[in-house]
Design an enzyme around this catalytic site. Structure first.
Site, PDB file in Angstrom:
ATOM      1  N   LYS A  69       0.855  -1.186   0.000  1.00 42.50           N
ATOM      2  CA  LYS A  69       0.000   0.000   0.000  1.00 42.50           C
ATOM      3  C   LYS A  69       0.892   1.238   0.000  1.00 42.50           C
ATOM      4  O   LYS A  69       1.683   1.435   0.919  1.00 42.50           O
ATOM      5  CB  LYS A  69      -0.931   0.028   1.213  1.00 42.50           C
ATOM      6  CG  LYS A  69      -1.880   1.233   1.212  1.00 42.50           C
ATOM      7  CD  LYS A  69      -2.867   1.168   2.357  1.00 42.50           C
ATOM      8  CE  LYS A  69      -2.208   1.509   3.682  1.00 42.50           C
ATOM      9  NZ  LYS A  69      -3.217   1.702   4.762  1.00 42.50           N
ATOM     10  N   HIS A  88      -4.558   2.188  14.827  1.00 46.73           N
ATOM     11  CA  HIS A  88      -4.857   0.778  14.574  1.00 46.73           C
ATOM     12  C   HIS A  88      -3.615  -0.064  14.858  1.00 46.73           C
ATOM     13  O   HIS A  88      -2.522   0.461  15.003  1.00 46.73           O
ATOM     14  CB  HIS A  88      -5.277   0.571  13.111  1.00 46.73           C
ATOM     15  CG  HIS A  88      -4.173   0.853  12.139  1.00 46.73           C
ATOM     16  ND1 HIS A  88      -3.754   2.135  11.835  1.00 46.73           N
ATOM     17  CD2 HIS A  88      -3.377   0.030  11.405  1.00 46.73           C
ATOM     18  CE1 HIS A  88      -2.765   2.090  10.974  1.00 46.73           C
ATOM     19  NE2 HIS A  88      -2.511   0.815  10.688  1.00 46.73           N
ATOM     20  N   ASP A  90      -1.740  -3.551  13.081  1.00 48.05           N
ATOM     21  CA  ASP A  90      -1.797  -4.314  11.834  1.00 48.05           C
ATOM     22  C   ASP A  90      -2.236  -5.747  12.106  1.00 48.05           C
ATOM     23  O   ASP A  90      -1.783  -6.370  13.069  1.00 48.05           O
ATOM     24  CB  ASP A  90      -0.429  -4.308  11.146  1.00 48.05           C
ATOM     25  CG  ASP A  90      -0.074  -2.939  10.593  1.00 48.05           C
ATOM     26  OD1 ASP A  90      -0.979  -2.091  10.482  1.00 48.05           O
ATOM     27  OD2 ASP A  90       1.111  -2.719  10.272  1.00 48.05           O
ATOM     28  N   HIS A 146      -0.569   2.284  16.127  1.00 44.57           N
ATOM     29  CA  HIS A 146       0.065   3.414  15.472  1.00 44.57           C
ATOM     30  C   HIS A 146      -0.944   4.167  14.618  1.00 44.57           C
ATOM     31  O   HIS A 146      -2.053   3.694  14.364  1.00 44.57           O
ATOM     32  CB  HIS A 146       1.248   2.950  14.603  1.00 44.57           C
ATOM     33  CG  HIS A 146       0.921   1.877  13.611  1.00 44.57           C
ATOM     34  ND1 HIS A 146       0.736   0.552  13.973  1.00 44.57           N
ATOM     35  CD2 HIS A 146       0.730   1.921  12.266  1.00 44.57           C
ATOM     36  CE1 HIS A 146       0.466  -0.169  12.909  1.00 44.57           C
ATOM     37  NE2 HIS A 146       0.438   0.641  11.849  1.00 44.57           N
TER      38      HIS A 146
END
Length: 217
Positions: A69, A88, A90, A146
Site C-alpha cells: 500500500k 490501529h 496491523d 500506530h
C-alpha cells in the site's frame, strides 16, 4: 492510495499496475522480492529468540502472501484538526514501512497512552509486528498501535509491505511456547479467515483493539 497484491506472483492482477513511469512494474517486482528476503530473515531471528526451531515461523508463511500500500498524504494547513490514518494495529504478520520522502508523520502509542513521533531514518525500514505474530508468540512480541498524522506544509509518501500467513492456518499460540509458559495460552485459537473478519469489523464498531477479543485474561 495505491494497493496491490504482490505475492504469490500468480495473484497479481496487472490491470491495476500503473504503466507509468515505465520502471514502475520492474521496480516493484524487485522491491517485493527483497522485502520478502528481509521478512524471512526476521522470522528466523524471531523464532530463535523465542527458543523454537529457526524455520518454525516460516512454515506458516509458505509463499509469503504479500501486499503493498503506497499512501500519499497531502499537506494541510489545519493539520491539528485532521488525521492521516486512524489509530490501529496491523492484522498481518509483519509490515515493512518505507518513508519514501523522509517527512515525519508516523506515531506510535506508548503504554502511558501518549503518542510518540517516529522519526524516519534515511535508508531504513520501520518494522511492525502484526497481530498474527503477537498471538503466535503468545504475547512475546506485541503489535503496537500506530497512526499517521499530516504535515502543515509538506507532502508525505509512505510505502507499506504487508506480509500475511497462509490462508489455511490456525492463528494460535505455538504449542511449544505454551508449554514453556507452563501450559498457559494467552490467546484463543481462531482460523485466519475469521481473524481477518473480526479485524475489519473491529474497525467499523470502534473497539479499542481487535486483539482484545482473542486475549485470555
Amino acid at each position: 492510495m495505491l494497493y496491490l497484491m504482490l505475492r504469490p506472483v500468480e495473484s497479481r492482477d496487472m490491470r491495476f499496475w500503473p504503466v507509468q513511469p515505465p520502471s514502475f512494474r520492474s521496480s516493484v517486482d524487485r522491491y517485493s522480492a527483497e522485502a520478502a528476503k528481509v521478512v524471512s530473515c526476521l522470522l528466523r531471528f524471531m523464532a530463535v529468540d523465542m527458543g523454537v526451531e529457526p524455520e518454525r515461523l516460516l512454515e506458516l508463511f509458505g509463499g509469503q502472501p504479500q501486499t503493498m500500500k503506497v499512501t500519499y498524504y497531502p499537506p494541510c494547513r489545519q493539520a491539528g484538526k485532521v488525521i492521516g490514518l486512524s489509530p490501529h494495529t496491523d492484522a498481518c504478520a509483519m509490515t515493512l514501512l518505507l518513508h519514501v520522502n523522509d517527512v515525519q508523520g508516523l506515531q506510535i502509542r506508548r503504554d502511558d497512552g501518549k503518542w510518540l513521533d517516529v522519526e524516519p531514518l534515511d535508508g531504513a525500514l520501520t518494522v511492525f509486528v502484526g497481530g498474527v505474530i503477537e498471538i503466535l508468540s503468545n504475547g512475546r512480541y506485541r503489535s503496537v498501535e500506530h497512526r499517521a498524522v499530516v504535515h502543515p506544509d509538506k507532502e508525505r509518501i509512505a510505502a507499506a509491505m504487508f506480509h500475511q500467513p497462509l490462508q489455511s492456518i490456525m492463528v494460535e499460540p505455538l504449542p511449544e511456547l505454551v508449554k514453556k509458559d507452563g501450559g498457559g495460552a494467552r490467546y484463543k485459537s481462531v482460523g485466519y479467515a475469521e481473524f481477518m473478519r473480526r479485524f475489519f469489523s473491529a474497525k467499523l464498531d470502534g473497539r479499542k483493539s481487535h486483539l482484545d477479543h482473542f486475549r485470555i485474561y
